[in-house]
Design a protein around this motif. Structure first.
Motif, PDB file in Angstrom:
ATOM      1  N   ARG A 239      72.626  14.355  72.053  1.00 35.67           N
ATOM      2  CA  ARG A 239      72.734  15.697  72.608  1.00 35.67           C
ATOM      3  C   ARG A 239      71.360  16.362  72.558  1.00 35.67           C
ATOM      4  NH1 ARG A 239      73.740  19.916  69.195  1.00 35.67           N
ATOM      5  NH2 ARG A 239      73.411  19.469  67.009  1.00 35.67           N
ATOM      6  N   THR A 240      71.274  17.515  73.167  1.00 36.11           N
ATOM      7  CA  THR A 240      70.015  18.255  73.138  1.00 36.11           C
ATOM      8  C   THR A 240      70.112  19.351  72.081  1.00 36.11           C
ATOM      9  OG1 THR A 240      69.679  17.848  75.480  1.00 36.11           O
ATOM     10  CG2 THR A 240      68.427  19.662  74.503  1.00 36.11           C
ATOM     11  N   VAL A 241      69.173  19.340  71.172  1.00 36.51           N
ATOM     12  CA  VAL A 241      69.140  20.389  70.149  1.00 36.51           C
ATOM     13  C   VAL A 241      68.054  21.384  70.559  1.00 36.51           C
ATOM     14  CG1 VAL A 241      68.757  20.914  67.717  1.00 36.51           C
ATOM     15  CG2 VAL A 241      69.864  18.759  68.359  1.00 36.51           C
ATOM     16  N   PRO A 242      68.449  22.601  70.921  1.00 33.34           N
ATOM     17  CA  PRO A 242      67.438  23.583  71.320  1.00 33.34           C
ATOM     18  C   PRO A 242      66.564  24.000  70.135  1.00 33.34           C
ATOM     19  CG  PRO A 242      69.677  24.438  71.682  1.00 33.34           C
ATOM     20  CD  PRO A 242      69.806  23.150  70.950  1.00 33.34           C
ATOM     21  N   ALA A 243      65.327  24.314  70.426  1.00 36.46           N
ATOM     22  CA  ALA A 243      64.404  24.742  69.365  1.00 36.46           C
ATOM     23  C   ALA A 243      63.577  25.912  69.869  1.00 36.46           C
ATOM     24  CB  ALA A 243      63.504  23.585  68.957  1.00 36.46           C
ATOM     25  N   ARG A 244      63.230  26.786  68.962  1.00 43.65           N
ATOM     26  CA  ARG A 244      62.372  27.924  69.282  1.00 43.65           C
ATOM     27  C   ARG A 244      61.301  28.062  68.211  1.00 43.65           C
ATOM     28  NH1 ARG A 244      65.457  27.643  72.888  1.00 43.65           N
ATOM     29  NH2 ARG A 244      66.453  29.258  74.157  1.00 43.65           N
ATOM     30  N   ILE A 245      60.101  28.285  68.636  1.00 44.44           N
ATOM     31  CA  ILE A 245      59.030  28.623  67.710  1.00 44.44           C
ATOM     32  C   ILE A 245      59.215  30.084  67.288  1.00 44.44           C
ATOM     33  CG2 ILE A 245      56.537  29.075  67.547  1.00 44.44           C
ATOM     34  CD1 ILE A 245      56.967  26.144  67.542  1.00 44.44           C
ATOM     35  N   LEU A 246      59.010  30.350  66.011  1.00 44.04           N
ATOM     36  CA  LEU A 246      58.981  31.732  65.533  1.00 44.04           C
ATOM     37  C   LEU A 246      57.587  31.986  64.963  1.00 44.04           C
ATOM     38  CD1 LEU A 246      60.118  34.477  64.568  1.00 44.04           C
ATOM     39  CD2 LEU A 246      60.979  33.295  62.525  1.00 44.04           C
ATOM     40  N   VAL A 247      56.841  32.844  65.601  1.00 46.79           N
ATOM     41  CA  VAL A 247      55.500  33.164  65.100  1.00 46.79           C
ATOM     42  C   VAL A 247      55.648  34.142  63.942  1.00 46.79           C
ATOM     43  CG1 VAL A 247      53.197  34.012  65.679  1.00 46.79           C
ATOM     44  CG2 VAL A 247      54.544  32.776  67.396  1.00 46.79           C
ATOM     45  N   THR A 248      55.056  33.774  62.813  1.00 48.83           N
ATOM     46  CA  THR A 248      55.263  34.558  61.588  1.00 48.83           C
ATOM     47  C   THR A 248      53.942  35.096  61.033  1.00 48.83           C
ATOM     48  OG1 THR A 248      55.039  32.593  60.213  1.00 48.83           O
ATOM     49  CG2 THR A 248      57.263  33.177  60.905  1.00 48.83           C
ATOM     50  N   GLN A 249      54.105  36.028  60.129  1.00 52.13           N
ATOM     51  CA  GLN A 249      52.989  36.576  59.347  1.00 52.13           C
ATOM     52  C   GLN A 249      51.858  37.098  60.244  1.00 52.13           C
ATOM     53  OE1 GLN A 249      51.982  33.968  56.018  1.00 52.13           O
ATOM     54  NE2 GLN A 249      54.062  33.195  56.017  1.00 52.13           N
TER      55      GLN A 249
END
Lengths: 117, 224
Positions: B139-149
């Motif tokens: 299956r496709t697992v969606p991913a998102r970058i979270l820019v932190t700090q």
């Protein structure tokens, strides 16, 4: 270009608003997808360098050298010894698989026993 | 739904993002929220909850489940997903098999990264692993970058370059960034949620920041 480098908005001055987010999640049916093949997933991880395991290291009869197996309960400690002593300790490790940690543990036990008697 | 927060890089804000997101979703009493602490250091299950117990702060507004073991994590996630509306998984900042297992069982992976080259490299590795773990799970697992700090006042050059690179490469990212704010550090140090910290302007700003992030995340999950 104004505002490109400097964030001069007043966002920080807003009162925090915490709406009841995620209401739609309650209505979502829990998906009953089949369990992934753990071996295939692990292989995919290893192929990308994600290979560190949390499983306890199994004892091995092979001579132990280098860094301790991951997850062995050890901490890093830097000490200075004479090169002659280091050579002897390395020889002991290569021949009998006894690391400095093992030698020190034996020494501590021997010292404590000697102190009792 | 299961959301894993992962990166092989330590210190990029995984536990902070996990704790603050769980707290903001838990403000909705209709939802049952859990955190699975899969980090062997047990930053949340041991350190945060321990501090909370020391200070007699009462029950956390979400359940904390401890499982730092490769051999049981898939069972734990399946069970947590059945029992709760939303489960966040906090993982160790190393390239471990645990991250692959968690990704394969997730509805979304969040990859936190600071605007730095080293974090970018680690995030790239994480995105590739998530893609392949999804393929292994068919299956496709969606991913998102979270820019932190990030800095609340100044957008640095490296920050600008990072966003341009991510957007240029078509890497999906959360538009809300988790800024560097003192209350995020106090959450871990005091064993409190953001909402339990002593009221101040900086706490209000941190809550506002997290609420925006939570709303964006909720929209992504609800659209799935």
């Amino acid at each position: 270009m104004a505002g490109t480098f400097l964030n001069l908005s007043d966002d920080d001055q807003e009162e925090p608003q915490v709406p009841k987010i995620g209401a739609g999640l309650k209505r979502k049916k829990k998906s009953s997808r089949p369990r992934a093949d753990a071996e295939a997933v692990a292989a995919a991880g290893r192929a990308n360098g994600f290979n560190r395991s949390t499983d306890t290291a199994q004892p091995s009869s092979a001579p132990r050298r280098g860094r301790p197996p991951l997850n062995e309960d050890m901490t890093y400690w830097r000490i200075y010894v004479s090169s002659d002593l280091r050579n002897q300790l390395n020889e002991l490790r290569d021949k009998e698989g006894r690391r400095l940690n093992d030698v020190l543990a034996d020494m501590l036990v021997a010292y404590q026993n000697g102190k009792v008697t | 739904m299961i959301v894993s927060v992962l990166s092989p890089k330590g210190g990029c804000g995984k536990s902070t993002a996990t704790l603050t997101l769980a707290s903001v979703f838990a403000k909705n009493e209709d939802l049952s929220i859990a955190i699975v602490d899969a980090d062997p250091r047990q930053s949340i299950a041991r350190v945060w909850l321990g501090k909370r117990n020391e200070e007699n702060l009462g029950d956390a507004p979400f359940k904390v489940i401890s499982d730092p073991s490769d051999s049981t994590i898939l069972d734990t996630l399946e069970s947590a997903g059945d029992d709760h509306d939303l489960v966040f998984v906090d993982l160790e900042g190393v390239a471990g098999l645990m991250a692959s297992y968690a990704a394969s069982a997730s509805d979304l992976c969040i990859v936190p990264m600071r605007p730095s080259a080293l974090d970018g490299d680690a995030a790239g590795a994480a995105l590739k692993m998530i893609r392949d773990a999804g393929r292994a799970a068919r299956r496709t697992v969606p991913a998102r970058i979270l820019v932190t700090q990030t800095d609340a006042a100044i957008v640095t050059t490296s920050h600008k370059e990072l966003l341009a690179e991510l957007d240029g490469a078509g890497v999906e990212r959360l538009q809300t960034e988790l800024m560097r704010r003192a209350p995020f550090e106090r959450v871990m140090a005091e064993g409190r949620t953001l909402f339990e910290l002593q009221d101040s302007q900086s706490v209000k700003s941190a809550i506002s920041n997290t609420a925006r992030l939570g709303k964006e995340l909720a929209e992504i999950l609800e659209a799935q």
